[in-house]
Design a protein around this motif. Sequence first.
Motif, PDB file in Angstrom:
ATOM      1  N   ASN A  11       0.861  -1.184   0.000  1.00  0.00           N
ATOM      2  CA  ASN A  11       0.000   0.000   0.000  1.00  0.00           C
ATOM      3  C   ASN A  11       0.896   1.231   0.000  1.00  0.00           C
ATOM      4  O   ASN A  11       1.922   1.253   0.679  1.00  0.00           O
ATOM      5  CB  ASN A  11      -0.899   0.010   1.235  1.00  0.00           C
ATOM      6  CG  ASN A  11      -1.948  -1.067   1.180  1.00  0.00           C
ATOM      7  OD1 ASN A  11      -2.460  -1.381   0.117  1.00  0.00           O
ATOM      8  ND2 ASN A  11      -2.252  -1.645   2.317  1.00  0.00           N
ATOM      9  N   PRO A  12       0.527   2.258  -0.751  1.00  0.00           N
ATOM     10  CA  PRO A  12       1.363   3.463  -0.822  1.00  0.00           C
ATOM     11  C   PRO A  12       1.433   4.193   0.513  1.00  0.00           C
ATOM     12  O   PRO A  12       0.465   4.213   1.270  1.00  0.00           O
ATOM     13  CB  PRO A  12       0.701   4.332  -1.881  1.00  0.00           C
ATOM     14  CG  PRO A  12      -0.589   3.711  -2.192  1.00  0.00           C
ATOM     15  CD  PRO A  12      -0.638   2.352  -1.607  1.00  0.00           C
ATOM     16  N   TYR A  52      -2.179   4.265  -6.868  1.00  0.00           N
ATOM     17  CA  TYR A  52      -1.188   3.347  -7.436  1.00  0.00           C
ATOM     18  C   TYR A  52      -0.841   2.249  -6.448  1.00  0.00           C
ATOM     19  O   TYR A  52      -1.156   2.316  -5.270  1.00  0.00           O
ATOM     20  CB  TYR A  52       0.107   4.113  -7.772  1.00  0.00           C
ATOM     21  CG  TYR A  52      -0.103   5.259  -8.716  1.00  0.00           C
ATOM     22  CD1 TYR A  52      -0.405   5.036 -10.054  1.00  0.00           C
ATOM     23  CD2 TYR A  52      -0.018   6.577  -8.277  1.00  0.00           C
ATOM     24  CE1 TYR A  52      -0.607   6.090 -10.928  1.00  0.00           C
ATOM     25  CE2 TYR A  52      -0.215   7.642  -9.143  1.00  0.00           C
ATOM     26  CZ  TYR A  52      -0.502   7.387 -10.464  1.00  0.00           C
ATOM     27  OH  TYR A  52      -0.697   8.424 -11.325  1.00  0.00           O
ATOM     28  N   TYR A  53      -0.147   1.256  -6.961  1.00  0.00           N
ATOM     29  CA  TYR A  53       0.522   0.287  -6.106  1.00  0.00           C
ATOM     30  C   TYR A  53       1.905   0.846  -5.817  1.00  0.00           C
ATOM     31  O   TYR A  53       2.388   1.748  -6.522  1.00  0.00           O
ATOM     32  CB  TYR A  53       0.665  -1.061  -6.803  1.00  0.00           C
ATOM     33  CG  TYR A  53      -0.641  -1.720  -7.125  1.00  0.00           C
ATOM     34  CD1 TYR A  53      -1.515  -2.104  -6.115  1.00  0.00           C
ATOM     35  CD2 TYR A  53      -0.999  -1.980  -8.438  1.00  0.00           C
ATOM     36  CE1 TYR A  53      -2.716  -2.727  -6.412  1.00  0.00           C
ATOM     37  CE2 TYR A  53      -2.190  -2.599  -8.748  1.00  0.00           C
ATOM     38  CZ  TYR A  53      -3.045  -2.968  -7.735  1.00  0.00           C
ATOM     39  OH  TYR A  53      -4.228  -3.572  -8.022  1.00  0.00           O
ATOM     40  N   MET A  54       2.550   0.305  -4.814  1.00  0.00           N
ATOM     41  CA  MET A  54       3.898   0.744  -4.468  1.00  0.00           C
ATOM     42  C   MET A  54       4.756  -0.496  -4.229  1.00  0.00           C
ATOM     43  O   MET A  54       4.277  -1.493  -3.697  1.00  0.00           O
ATOM     44  CB  MET A  54       3.874   1.605  -3.205  1.00  0.00           C
ATOM     45  CG  MET A  54       5.221   2.186  -2.831  1.00  0.00           C
ATOM     46  SD  MET A  54       5.142   3.160  -1.308  1.00  0.00           S
ATOM     47  CE  MET A  54       5.260   1.857  -0.097  1.00  0.00           C
ATOM     48  N   TYR A  75      11.671   3.652  -3.927  1.00  0.00           N
ATOM     49  CA  TYR A  75      10.252   3.331  -3.903  1.00  0.00           C
ATOM     50  C   TYR A  75       9.679   3.679  -5.276  1.00  0.00           C
ATOM     51  O   TYR A  75      10.064   4.683  -5.881  1.00  0.00           O
ATOM     52  CB  TYR A  75       9.530   4.146  -2.830  1.00  0.00           C
ATOM     53  CG  TYR A  75       9.830   3.691  -1.430  1.00  0.00           C
ATOM     54  CD1 TYR A  75       8.897   2.948  -0.710  1.00  0.00           C
ATOM     55  CD2 TYR A  75      11.039   3.994  -0.822  1.00  0.00           C
ATOM     56  CE1 TYR A  75       9.162   2.522   0.579  1.00  0.00           C
ATOM     57  CE2 TYR A  75      11.318   3.574   0.470  1.00  0.00           C
ATOM     58  CZ  TYR A  75      10.369   2.837   1.171  1.00  0.00           C
ATOM     59  OH  TYR A  75      10.640   2.410   2.436  1.00  0.00           O
ATOM     60  N   PHE A  76       8.755   2.846  -5.740  1.00  0.00           N
ATOM     61  CA  PHE A  76       8.166   3.039  -7.059  1.00  0.00           C
ATOM     62  C   PHE A  76       6.645   2.976  -6.972  1.00  0.00           C
ATOM     63  O   PHE A  76       6.090   2.124  -6.279  1.00  0.00           O
ATOM     64  CB  PHE A  76       8.644   1.952  -8.028  1.00  0.00           C
ATOM     65  CG  PHE A  76      10.136   1.871  -8.139  1.00  0.00           C
ATOM     66  CD1 PHE A  76      10.849   2.835  -8.831  1.00  0.00           C
ATOM     67  CD2 PHE A  76      10.838   0.839  -7.533  1.00  0.00           C
ATOM     68  CE1 PHE A  76      12.233   2.770  -8.926  1.00  0.00           C
ATOM     69  CE2 PHE A  76      12.217   0.761  -7.623  1.00  0.00           C
ATOM     70  CZ  PHE A  76      12.917   1.733  -8.318  1.00  0.00           C
ATOM     71  N   ALA A  77       5.977   3.885  -7.675  1.00  0.00           N
ATOM     72  CA  ALA A  77       4.531   3.868  -7.818  1.00  0.00           C
ATOM     73  C   ALA A  77       4.218   3.321  -9.204  1.00  0.00           C
ATOM     74  O   ALA A  77       4.859   3.709 -10.183  1.00  0.00           O
ATOM     75  CB  ALA A  77       3.956   5.271  -7.662  1.00  0.00           C
ATOM     76  N   TYR A  78       3.222   2.406  -9.258  1.00  0.00           N
ATOM     77  CA  TYR A  78       2.944   1.779 -10.543  1.00  0.00           C
ATOM     78  C   TYR A  78       1.497   1.314 -10.634  1.00  0.00           C
ATOM     79  O   TYR A  78       0.775   1.236  -9.638  1.00  0.00           O
ATOM     80  CB  TYR A  78       3.891   0.596 -10.782  1.00  0.00           C
ATOM     81  CG  TYR A  78       3.751  -0.553  -9.792  1.00  0.00           C
ATOM     82  CD1 TYR A  78       2.989  -1.675 -10.112  1.00  0.00           C
ATOM     83  CD2 TYR A  78       4.389  -0.527  -8.564  1.00  0.00           C
ATOM     84  CE1 TYR A  78       2.868  -2.725  -9.217  1.00  0.00           C
ATOM     85  CE2 TYR A  78       4.280  -1.572  -7.669  1.00  0.00           C
ATOM     86  CZ  TYR A  78       3.514  -2.675  -8.010  1.00  0.00           C
ATOM     87  OH  TYR A  78       3.389  -3.711  -7.120  1.00  0.00           O
ATOM     88  N   THR A 133       3.049  -0.363 -15.484  1.00  0.00           N
ATOM     89  CA  THR A 133       3.485   0.986 -15.846  1.00  0.00           C
ATOM     90  C   THR A 133       3.986   1.665 -14.578  1.00  0.00           C
ATOM     91  O   THR A 133       3.218   1.874 -13.640  1.00  0.00           O
ATOM     92  CB  THR A 133       2.326   1.799 -16.455  1.00  0.00           C
ATOM     93  OG1 THR A 133       1.824   1.091 -17.591  1.00  0.00           O
ATOM     94  CG2 THR A 133       2.806   3.185 -16.871  1.00  0.00           C
ATOM     95  N   ILE A 134       5.266   1.986 -14.574  1.00  0.00           N
ATOM     96  CA  ILE A 134       5.878   2.637 -13.420  1.00  0.00           C
ATOM     97  C   ILE A 134       5.798   4.135 -13.672  1.00  0.00           C
ATOM     98  O   ILE A 134       6.332   4.644 -14.653  1.00  0.00           O
ATOM     99  CB  ILE A 134       7.326   2.156 -13.220  1.00  0.00           C
ATOM    100  CG1 ILE A 134       7.319   0.629 -13.091  1.00  0.00           C
ATOM    101  CG2 ILE A 134       7.951   2.811 -11.995  1.00  0.00           C
ATOM    102  CD1 ILE A 134       8.634  -0.028 -13.339  1.00  0.00           C
TER     103      ILE A 134
END
Length: 102
Positions: A58-59, A67-69, A76-79, A87-88
């Motif tokens: 969870n973000p 987004y997912y994290m 850290y990446f949101a996608y 898709t990042i």
Amino acid sequence: MIEYKYLIDLQCYQKIYSFYYHVAMKYRHSYSEELMHQNIDDAIDSMYKIERTLLRRNPTLSHWNNYYMANTDKWYFAYTIDGDTITIVDACHAQNMHENEK
């Protein structure tokens, strides 16, 4: 196991490069250009591990709520996920993972 396709927003590359470029400028006598490029490559390579070894979380930033994290120890990446395509959309270094003050 799903074989994912990865789309990476340009700003992700820019944020990774910019972070390490500024580290190199700040520590120019002890942080080599070679190490800078290795760190950039490692960060970029880690994006391709999302949903494989970097698991969905969870973000923790409110502007990533849609987004997912996923994270490594440094990034850290949101996608998003649409079928077999990840898709990042954003990247943030761990030391910068905080809400911006208004």
